[in-house]
Structures are given as C-alpha cells and as structure tokens.
Design an enzyme around this catalytic site. Structure first.
Site, short mmCIF file in Angstrom:
data_model
loop_
_atom_site.label_atom_id
_atom_site.label_comp_id
_atom_site.label_asym_id
_atom_site.label_seq_id
_atom_site.Cartn_x
_atom_site.Cartn_y
_atom_site.Cartn_z
CE1 TYR A 1 -3.81 2.37 0.53
CE2 TYR A 1 -2.27 3.45 2.03
CZ TYR A 1 -3.44 3.47 1.29
OH TYR A 1 -4.22 4.58 1.30
CE LYS B 1 -2.61 7.03 -1.13
NZ LYS B 1 -3.83 7.44 -1.84
CB THR C 1 -13.29 0.77 2.04
OG1 THR C 1 -11.90 0.45 2.14
CG2 THR C 1 -13.51 2.28 2.15
#
Length: 126
Positions: free
Chosen positions: A6, A10, A41
């Site tokens: 991740y 990013k 989410t």
C-alpha cells in the site's frame, strides 16, 4: 506485506500525479492526488485485516473518505492548481521521511513502466 505494498503504491500515485501535472502543463488539464484517510471500506477490511480489527470504530466512513476527492473535483478556488497532494481539503507535504525521496531516474523508470504496462504514451512533454 499489504502495508508495504500500500505504501509503495501511494508513493507511486504521488509521483505519477506530479509527472502528469508536468506533462500536461498549459493544456488546461489539472492533476491532483489525495489521501482519503483510513476509511472502513471492503479494501481495508480484506487487504489489511489486522489493521482493520485494531482500528475498528475509529475508521472514517466511505463518504468521509470521499470528501476530499469530491471537493477537488468541484472547488472553484483550485482552478489551475495541479501536481499537488491533498488530505482533508488541505494541500500537504508529500515527503514525511527521507526514505520517500526518489531520484529523477526513479521517476523516469516509473513513467516508462506505466507506458509499457498500458501501451499509452505521447502525453505533452513526454
């Protein structure tokens, strides 16, 4: 490792945003990136289950996470602003650690990787 993957994606997003802004300067197209904050989410639940469990009850809603993206799309005061990174409707610094600085060769390699992966090229300035 989901957290490392991740973080790397990013970082790539931030770099690509800057590169698109450079290449599209003067065309009337603006490019900005944002971080939604940590939102509850399906992606966070499935990709980062330990993090989700630890942060449950403290995560933003999906709507709260989307707020800055929607604001970036419609805020008149941002006309012409390009190549920036935002969090909670504010421009933020993109380098929090010396380990996030990339070389010009790194930036070029990322751009070329994306061109090869997508078959797209020929943006102004490319």
């Amino acid at each position: 490792d989901g957290v490392t993957a991740y973080a790397w994606t990013k970082r790539a997003e931030v770099i690509l945003n800057e590169l698109w802004a450079e290449r599209l300067a003067g065309t009337g197209v603006t490019c900005n990136a944002m971080h939604p904050g940590w939102a509850d989410t399906p992606g966070v639940r499935t990709s980062l289950p330990r993090f989700h469990s630890w942060m449950k009850g403290r995560l933003r809603s999906a709507a709260e996470g989307a707020d800055t993206a929607v604001w970036l799309a419609v805020a008149p005061r941002l006309g012409g602003t390009s190549g920036k990174w935002f969090f909670d409707r504010a421009e933020r610094w993109t380098h929090w650690s010396p380990t996030t600085w990339e070389t010009e060769a790194d930036r070029t390699a990322l751009w070329q990787l994306c061109e090869r992966a997508t078959g797209a090229s020929g943006l102004p300035g490319a």
